[in-house]
Design a protein around this motif. Structure first.
Motif, PDB file in Angstrom:
ATOM      1  N   MET A 177      45.156  46.547  46.103  1.00 16.16           N
ATOM      2  CA  MET A 177      45.760  46.860  44.808  1.00 16.16           C
ATOM      3  C   MET A 177      45.398  45.760  43.821  1.00 16.16           C
ATOM      4  O   MET A 177      45.561  44.571  44.097  1.00 16.16           O
ATOM      5  CB  MET A 177      47.284  46.974  44.944  1.00 16.16           C
ATOM      6  CG  MET A 177      47.983  47.282  43.639  1.00 16.16           C
ATOM      7  SD  MET A 177      49.755  47.592  43.853  1.00 16.16           S
ATOM      8  CE  MET A 177      50.305  46.033  44.562  1.00 16.16           C
ATOM      9  N   GLU A 178      44.908  46.159  42.640  1.00 20.51           N
ATOM     10  CA  GLU A 178      44.503  45.184  41.643  1.00 20.51           C
ATOM     11  C   GLU A 178      45.688  44.839  40.744  1.00 20.51           C
ATOM     12  O   GLU A 178      46.352  45.725  40.198  1.00 20.51           O
ATOM     13  CB  GLU A 178      43.350  45.725  40.799  1.00 20.51           C
ATOM     14  CG  GLU A 178      42.739  44.670  39.886  1.00 20.51           C
ATOM     15  CD  GLU A 178      41.535  45.186  39.124  1.00 20.51           C
ATOM     16  OE1 GLU A 178      40.459  44.572  39.224  1.00 20.51           O
ATOM     17  OE2 GLU A 178      41.672  46.216  38.427  1.00 20.51           O
ATOM     18  N   VAL A 179      45.937  43.551  40.583  1.00 22.67           N
ATOM     19  CA  VAL A 179      47.013  43.058  39.722  1.00 22.67           C
ATOM     20  C   VAL A 179      46.464  41.915  38.882  1.00 22.67           C
ATOM     21  O   VAL A 179      45.320  41.491  39.055  1.00 22.67           O
ATOM     22  CB  VAL A 179      48.231  42.580  40.554  1.00 22.67           C
ATOM     23  CG1 VAL A 179      48.775  43.704  41.420  1.00 22.67           C
ATOM     24  CG2 VAL A 179      47.872  41.370  41.411  1.00 22.67           C
TER      25      VAL A 179
ATOM     26  N   LYS B  22      52.203  43.445  38.099  1.00 21.26           N
ATOM     27  CA  LYS B  22      51.771  44.770  38.547  1.00 21.26           C
ATOM     28  C   LYS B  22      52.213  45.796  37.528  1.00 21.26           C
ATOM     29  O   LYS B  22      53.395  45.904  37.198  1.00 21.26           O
ATOM     30  CB  LYS B  22      52.377  45.099  39.919  1.00 21.26           C
ATOM     31  CG  LYS B  22      51.961  46.474  40.454  1.00 21.26           C
ATOM     32  CD  LYS B  22      52.523  46.728  41.853  1.00 21.26           C
ATOM     33  CE  LYS B  22      54.018  46.925  41.847  1.00 21.26           C
ATOM     34  NZ  LYS B  22      54.565  47.361  43.155  1.00 21.26           N
TER      35      LYS B  22
ATOM     36  N   LYS C  30      46.867  50.036  34.305  1.00 22.66           N
ATOM     37  CA  LYS C  30      45.654  49.320  33.926  1.00 22.66           C
ATOM     38  C   LYS C  30      45.640  48.945  32.451  1.00 22.66           C
ATOM     39  O   LYS C  30      45.260  47.831  32.080  1.00 22.66           O
ATOM     40  CB  LYS C  30      44.421  50.178  34.261  1.00 22.66           C
ATOM     41  CG  LYS C  30      43.089  49.461  34.052  1.00 22.66           C
ATOM     42  CD  LYS C  30      42.907  48.310  35.019  1.00 22.66           C
ATOM     43  CE  LYS C  30      41.521  47.711  34.900  1.00 22.66           C
ATOM     44  NZ  LYS C  30      41.309  46.584  35.836  1.00 22.66           N
TER      45      LYS C  30
ATOM     46  N   ASP D  98      42.790  41.183  43.702  1.00 20.68           N
ATOM     47  CA  ASP D  98      43.246  42.200  44.649  1.00 20.68           C
ATOM     48  C   ASP D  98      44.272  41.589  45.594  1.00 20.68           C
ATOM     49  O   ASP D  98      44.019  40.521  46.163  1.00 20.68           O
ATOM     50  CB  ASP D  98      42.075  42.751  45.452  1.00 20.68           C
ATOM     51  CG  ASP D  98      41.177  43.644  44.617  1.00 20.68           C
ATOM     52  OD1 ASP D  98      41.716  44.452  43.844  1.00 20.68           O
ATOM     53  OD2 ASP D  98      39.937  43.514  44.718  1.00 20.68           O
TER      54      ASP D  98
ATOM     55  N   TYR E   7      52.914  41.153  49.388  1.00 20.70           N
ATOM     56  CA  TYR E   7      51.460  41.178  49.512  1.00 20.70           C
ATOM     57  C   TYR E   7      50.935  39.750  49.607  1.00 20.70           C
ATOM     58  O   TYR E   7      51.684  38.765  49.504  1.00 20.70           O
ATOM     59  CB  TYR E   7      50.828  41.872  48.302  1.00 20.70           C
ATOM     60  CG  TYR E   7      51.263  43.298  48.100  1.00 20.70           C
ATOM     61  CD1 TYR E   7      50.576  44.353  48.690  1.00 20.70           C
ATOM     62  CD2 TYR E   7      52.373  43.596  47.292  1.00 20.70           C
ATOM     63  CE1 TYR E   7      50.966  45.674  48.496  1.00 20.70           C
ATOM     64  CE2 TYR E   7      52.774  44.911  47.096  1.00 20.70           C
ATOM     65  CZ  TYR E   7      52.065  45.933  47.698  1.00 20.70           C
ATOM     66  OH  TYR E   7      52.465  47.239  47.512  1.00 20.70           O
TER      67      TYR E   7
END
Length: 360
Positions: free
Chosen positions: A1-3, A232, A235, A267, A346
């Motif tokens: 997951m991209e943050v 988070k 986009k 990520d 995460y």
């Protein structure tokens, strides 16, 4: 997951606890609502953009800084405190001009100039003229208005007595009733004109003056703060934050300036190759992660221990013109580790270190 990961520093900061008064105590890290509010401000958002935040960091030391606290008295006093003129009489704030200051414990008099320190002679003269006008208005009401009202009252009583001796609906009865109505309207007109004059010429100008007292209070201040913030969101919102991050000037007080060291997309994963990750930072950890032993507070022992429990604000809704905050139950931990991911837990694995990321 991209943050989005943001690393910043502050030379000093106070993340004020809402319930503290005499000593403005600080949270060890900024609450979620503080970070979310700062990011919204940097992006010039006027509506809430949903986002989850992970906050971790450290500071070098903590000390207390003194400051002068201004307390407004319930009414404007002629013999105590500091006489000020407000920029806006409808708002109690620091936007005021000092007029004069009482010097003695008792016996001071701003109007007569007894044992006072004059700070603004022009404003003090304005204050004195208003006090003189108040006396003139009181005297005018007593010697003129009240006497007129007394004459009107006696005249109305005479007319009432005459009406009792008249037949209802007779011409004389109607004339008396008409005269009574005229007297009532005259009384109402005089009273309203007097109130309007008093309000415009005295009450509104005088309401701009107030009395305050001062006291010495303290801020708890964190020194040499480093914060690592993971965000988070969708986009578009993350791109807005990245593009506008250098609009972020301060977190905490207005003087608690920030220096953004790095901002980048990363990520985050829910698994790691190592046995465990030991955090280099303190953080707010979701209470349930501690309760269900997904995060360990005692290194090596892997025993769930009590840290400092907080109920932190995140976002709010408006109900009855009041802010109702959503609270997050967290544990502030300075030594903790984790082995695997879980809900909202995460790992951000970079070249230099691995961050334990807990979104709230």
């Amino acid at each position: 997951m991209e943050v989005l990961r943001i690393i910043l520093t502050q030379s000093s900061a106070n993340y004020k606890k809402e319930e503290t008064v005499l000593n403005k105590m600080t949270y060890p890290l900024p609450p979620f609502s503080t970070i979310i509010g700062a990011l919204h401000s940097a992006c010039n958002y006027t509506e809430y953009h949903p986002m989850d935040i992970s906050i971790q960091g450290k500071y070098e030391s903590m000390n207390k800084e003194p400051y002068t606290d201004y307390c407004f008295l319930n009414s404007t006093m002629n013999d105590r405190g500091i006489l000020v003129k407000m920029k806006n009489q409808n708002l109690l704030s620091t936007a005021f001009d000092k007029v004069a200051k009482a010097k003695a414990a008792t016996g001071n008099d701003f109007r007569n100039g007894t044992t006072i320190e004059v700070i603004n002679e022009k404003l003090l003269e304005e204050y004195r003229e208003l006090k003189d006008l108040s006396d003139k208005i009181t005297e005018f009401k007593k010697n003129r208005i009240d006497k007129i009202f007394k004459i009107i009252k006696n005249r109305k009583k005479t007319l009432t007595d005459k009406k009792k001796r008249c037949e209802a609906n007779s011409e004389e009865f109607k004339l008396i009733s008409k005269r009574e109505k005229e007297l009532k309207n005259l009384e109402k007109t005089i009273n309203q004109r007097f109130k309007d004059y008093k309000n415009k010429e005295y009450e509104i100008p005088y309401s701009k003056f107030a009395s305050i007292t001062t006291s010495l209070k303290y801020y708890e201040v964190l020194n040499n703060v480093e914060l690592v913030i993971h965000v988070k969101s969708d986009k578009e919102t993350l791109n807005d934050i990245k593009d506008n991050i250098y609009n972020l000037k301060a977190i905490g007080r207005s003087e608690d300036f920030v220096d953004v060291k790095d901002v980048c997309f990363v990520d985050v994963v829910d698994g790691i190759e190592d046995d465990e990750v030991i955090s280099d930072y303190s953080a707010y950890i979701d209470y349930d992660l501690i309760k269900y032993e997904k995060v360990y507070l005692k290194l090596g022992d892997k025993i769930s221990a009590n840290g400092t429990k907080y109920y932190l604000n995140k976002k709010y809704i408006i109900e009855d013109n009041k802010r109702i905050f959503e609270k997050k139950k967290v544990i502030y931990a300075s030594e903790y580790s984790a082995e695997e991911g879980y809900e909202n837990l995460y790992f951000d694995i970079s070249k230099d270190k691995t961050y334990i990321v807990n979104f709230n």
